[in-house]
Design a protein around this motif. Structure first.
Motif, PDB file in Angstrom:
ATOM      1  N   GLN A   1      52.156 -54.461 -46.794  1.00  0.00           N
ATOM      2  CA  GLN A   1      51.255 -53.645 -47.613  1.00  0.00           C
ATOM      3  C   GLN A   1      49.849 -54.161 -47.491  1.00  0.00           C
ATOM      4  O   GLN A   1      48.913 -53.629 -47.854  1.00  0.00           O
ATOM      5  CB  GLN A   1      51.693 -53.631 -49.072  1.00  0.00           C
ATOM      6  CG  GLN A   1      53.137 -53.256 -49.302  1.00  0.00           C
ATOM      7  CD  GLN A   1      53.593 -52.011 -48.571  1.00  0.00           C
ATOM      8  OE1 GLN A   1      52.894 -51.014 -48.512  1.00  0.00           O
ATOM      9  NE2 GLN A   1      54.743 -52.072 -47.961  1.00  0.00           N
TER      10      GLN A   1
ATOM     11  N   VAL B   1      52.308 -48.271 -52.256  1.00  0.00           N
ATOM     12  CA  VAL B   1      52.846 -49.625 -52.360  1.00  0.00           C
ATOM     13  C   VAL B   1      53.976 -49.648 -53.385  1.00  0.00           C
ATOM     14  O   VAL B   1      55.056 -50.186 -53.131  1.00  0.00           O
ATOM     15  CB  VAL B   1      51.740 -50.638 -52.738  1.00  0.00           C
ATOM     16  CG1 VAL B   1      52.324 -52.024 -52.948  1.00  0.00           C
ATOM     17  CG2 VAL B   1      50.655 -50.666 -51.685  1.00  0.00           C
ATOM     18  N   PHE B   2      53.747 -49.048 -54.549  1.00  0.00           N
ATOM     19  CA  PHE B   2      54.757 -49.016 -55.603  1.00  0.00           C
ATOM     20  C   PHE B   2      56.027 -48.313 -55.123  1.00  0.00           C
ATOM     21  O   PHE B   2      57.132 -48.826 -55.305  1.00  0.00           O
ATOM     22  CB  PHE B   2      54.199 -48.305 -56.855  1.00  0.00           C
ATOM     23  CG  PHE B   2      55.230 -48.112 -57.924  1.00  0.00           C
ATOM     24  CD1 PHE B   2      55.678 -49.191 -58.664  1.00  0.00           C
ATOM     25  CD2 PHE B   2      55.761 -46.856 -58.177  1.00  0.00           C
ATOM     26  CE1 PHE B   2      56.636 -49.021 -59.655  1.00  0.00           C
ATOM     27  CE2 PHE B   2      56.717 -46.677 -59.156  1.00  0.00           C
ATOM     28  CZ  PHE B   2      57.151 -47.767 -59.903  1.00  0.00           C
TER      29      PHE B   2
ATOM     30  N   ASP C   1      43.858 -56.144 -53.839  1.00  0.00           N
ATOM     31  CA  ASP C   1      43.336 -55.013 -53.073  1.00  0.00           C
ATOM     32  C   ASP C   1      44.301 -54.695 -51.943  1.00  0.00           C
ATOM     33  O   ASP C   1      44.732 -55.594 -51.211  1.00  0.00           O
ATOM     34  CB  ASP C   1      41.965 -55.343 -52.477  1.00  0.00           C
ATOM     35  CG  ASP C   1      40.899 -55.456 -53.548  1.00  0.00           C
ATOM     36  OD1 ASP C   1      40.967 -54.695 -54.530  1.00  0.00           O
ATOM     37  OD2 ASP C   1      40.009 -56.316 -53.405  1.00  0.00           O
ATOM     38  N   TYR C   2      44.643 -53.428 -51.806  1.00  0.00           N
ATOM     39  CA  TYR C   2      45.557 -52.987 -50.762  1.00  0.00           C
ATOM     40  C   TYR C   2      44.826 -52.063 -49.805  1.00  0.00           C
ATOM     41  O   TYR C   2      43.880 -51.383 -50.185  1.00  0.00           O
ATOM     42  CB  TYR C   2      46.749 -52.235 -51.367  1.00  0.00           C
ATOM     43  CG  TYR C   2      47.654 -53.118 -52.166  1.00  0.00           C
ATOM     44  CD1 TYR C   2      48.615 -53.897 -51.541  1.00  0.00           C
ATOM     45  CD2 TYR C   2      47.547 -53.179 -53.556  1.00  0.00           C
ATOM     46  CE1 TYR C   2      49.454 -54.716 -52.280  1.00  0.00           C
ATOM     47  CE2 TYR C   2      48.383 -53.995 -54.301  1.00  0.00           C
ATOM     48  CZ  TYR C   2      49.337 -54.762 -53.652  1.00  0.00           C
ATOM     49  OH  TYR C   2      50.159 -55.574 -54.376  1.00  0.00           O
TER      50      TYR C   2
ATOM     51  N   ARG D   1      52.877 -53.522 -62.365  1.00  0.00           N
ATOM     52  CA  ARG D   1      51.506 -53.532 -62.891  1.00  0.00           C
ATOM     53  C   ARG D   1      50.955 -54.949 -62.967  1.00  0.00           C
ATOM     54  O   ARG D   1      49.795 -55.198 -62.692  1.00  0.00           O
ATOM     55  CB  ARG D   1      51.475 -52.920 -64.292  1.00  0.00           C
ATOM     56  CG  ARG D   1      51.042 -51.510 -64.351  1.00  0.00           C
ATOM     57  CD  ARG D   1      50.716 -51.074 -65.764  1.00  0.00           C
ATOM     58  NE  ARG D   1      51.628 -51.557 -66.783  1.00  0.00           N
ATOM     59  CZ  ARG D   1      52.635 -50.853 -67.290  1.00  0.00           C
ATOM     60  NH1 ARG D   1      52.870 -49.647 -66.870  1.00  0.00           N
ATOM     61  NH2 ARG D   1      53.400 -51.359 -68.214  1.00  0.00           N
TER      62      ARG D   1
ATOM     63  N   ILE E   1      47.785 -47.607 -54.011  1.00  0.00           N
ATOM     64  CA  ILE E   1      48.713 -48.394 -54.826  1.00  0.00           C
ATOM     65  C   ILE E   1      50.012 -47.626 -55.089  1.00  0.00           C
ATOM     66  O   ILE E   1      51.083 -48.222 -55.178  1.00  0.00           O
ATOM     67  CB  ILE E   1      48.040 -48.866 -56.137  1.00  0.00           C
ATOM     68  CG1 ILE E   1      48.881 -49.939 -56.839  1.00  0.00           C
ATOM     69  CG2 ILE E   1      47.784 -47.703 -57.075  1.00  0.00           C
ATOM     70  CD1 ILE E   1      48.890 -51.255 -56.145  1.00  0.00           C
ATOM     71  N   GLU E   2      49.932 -46.305 -55.193  1.00  0.00           N
ATOM     72  CA  GLU E   2      51.140 -45.503 -55.424  1.00  0.00           C
ATOM     73  C   GLU E   2      52.111 -45.619 -54.247  1.00  0.00           C
ATOM     74  O   GLU E   2      53.322 -45.638 -54.429  1.00  0.00           O
ATOM     75  CB  GLU E   2      50.781 -44.028 -55.648  1.00  0.00           C
ATOM     76  CG  GLU E   2      49.946 -43.769 -56.883  1.00  0.00           C
ATOM     77  CD  GLU E   2      48.449 -44.009 -56.669  1.00  0.00           C
ATOM     78  OE1 GLU E   2      47.719 -44.022 -57.670  1.00  0.00           O
ATOM     79  OE2 GLU E   2      48.013 -44.217 -55.518  1.00  0.00           O
TER      80      GLU E   2
ATOM     81  N   THR F   1      50.495 -56.747 -59.338  1.00  0.00           N
ATOM     82  CA  THR F   1      49.450 -56.240 -58.460  1.00  0.00           C
ATOM     83  C   THR F   1      48.058 -56.282 -59.079  1.00  0.00           C
ATOM     84  O   THR F   1      47.100 -55.850 -58.459  1.00  0.00           O
ATOM     85  CB  THR F   1      49.765 -54.785 -58.066  1.00  0.00           C
ATOM     86  OG1 THR F   1      49.856 -54.001 -59.254  1.00  0.00           O
ATOM     87  CG2 THR F   1      51.045 -54.703 -57.264  1.00  0.00           C
TER      88      THR F   1
END
Length: 189
Positions: free
Chosen positions: A189, A151-152, A143-144, A136, A148-149, A139
């Protein structure tokens, strides 16, 4: 968890938690997690059931507490903001050292706790839960191009894959190899 893994413990709490955790890990080197009982932990550790339940809900709680307190030693400030691209060595090196120091123990445990069984899945979940706290802050404001899920999950699965390949696959990656693999994986990513 009944105990706060980030909070200070009294001398008695440190002693009791260490005995219970060490007993669980000793049992894991000889048994499958599912077959271990709280009664067995208490008997071997010479801890009364009432004392055990003052500290822990069940054997799952013992394992989670052991993982989270160890993660907290590795990352004492998980709420710190950091640039995850620039800090891969800072995130990876402590995990690498921990795995390297405990490789023999984990391999003994793996003999009785195969992949995709309870302990394996519990370990991945503990890693994911703790990594979420760190992630958290890594990041924030980034911006991805992908959700984000995703990436995580890539972060968690990348770290867990190193653990799995080291413990279950018998791989002996060097620190540089681990850094390079995860840098390449994470920088996409």
């Amino acid at each position: 968890m009944k105990l706060d893994y980030r909070g200070p413990l009294t001398t008695g709490q440190k002693r009791t938690t260490k005995i219970v955790v060490n007993t669980l890990f000793l049992l894991l080197t000889k048994n499958n997690f599912d077959s271990i009982t709280v009664r067995e932990i208490c008997k071997l550790s010479l801890i009364p059931h009432s004392t055990f339940y003052n500290y822990f809900e069940d054997k799952y709680d013992v394992y989670k507490w052991a993982c989270f307190s160890r993660f907290n030693e590795i990352y004492p400030n998980p709420d710190a903001s950091m640039n995850h691209y620039e800090n891969i060595p800072g995130m990876i090196d402590p995990i690498y050292d921990f795995l390297d120091e405990n490789k023999t123990l984990f391999r003994k445990i793996a003999r009785h706790n195969p992949r995709n069984e309870t302990l394996f899945n519990l370990t991945r979940q503990c890693l994911a839960d703790y990594t979420e706290i760190v992630f958290r802050h890594c990041t924030s404001g980034v911006d991805y191009e992908v959700p984000i899920e995703v990436v995580f999950d890539t972060y968690v699965d990348g770290m867990f894959s190193i653990f799995v390949q080291t413990i279950y696959g018998g791989k002996n990656y060097t620190r540089e190899q681990v850094r390079n693999y995860l840098t390449k994986l994470y920088n996409r990513q």
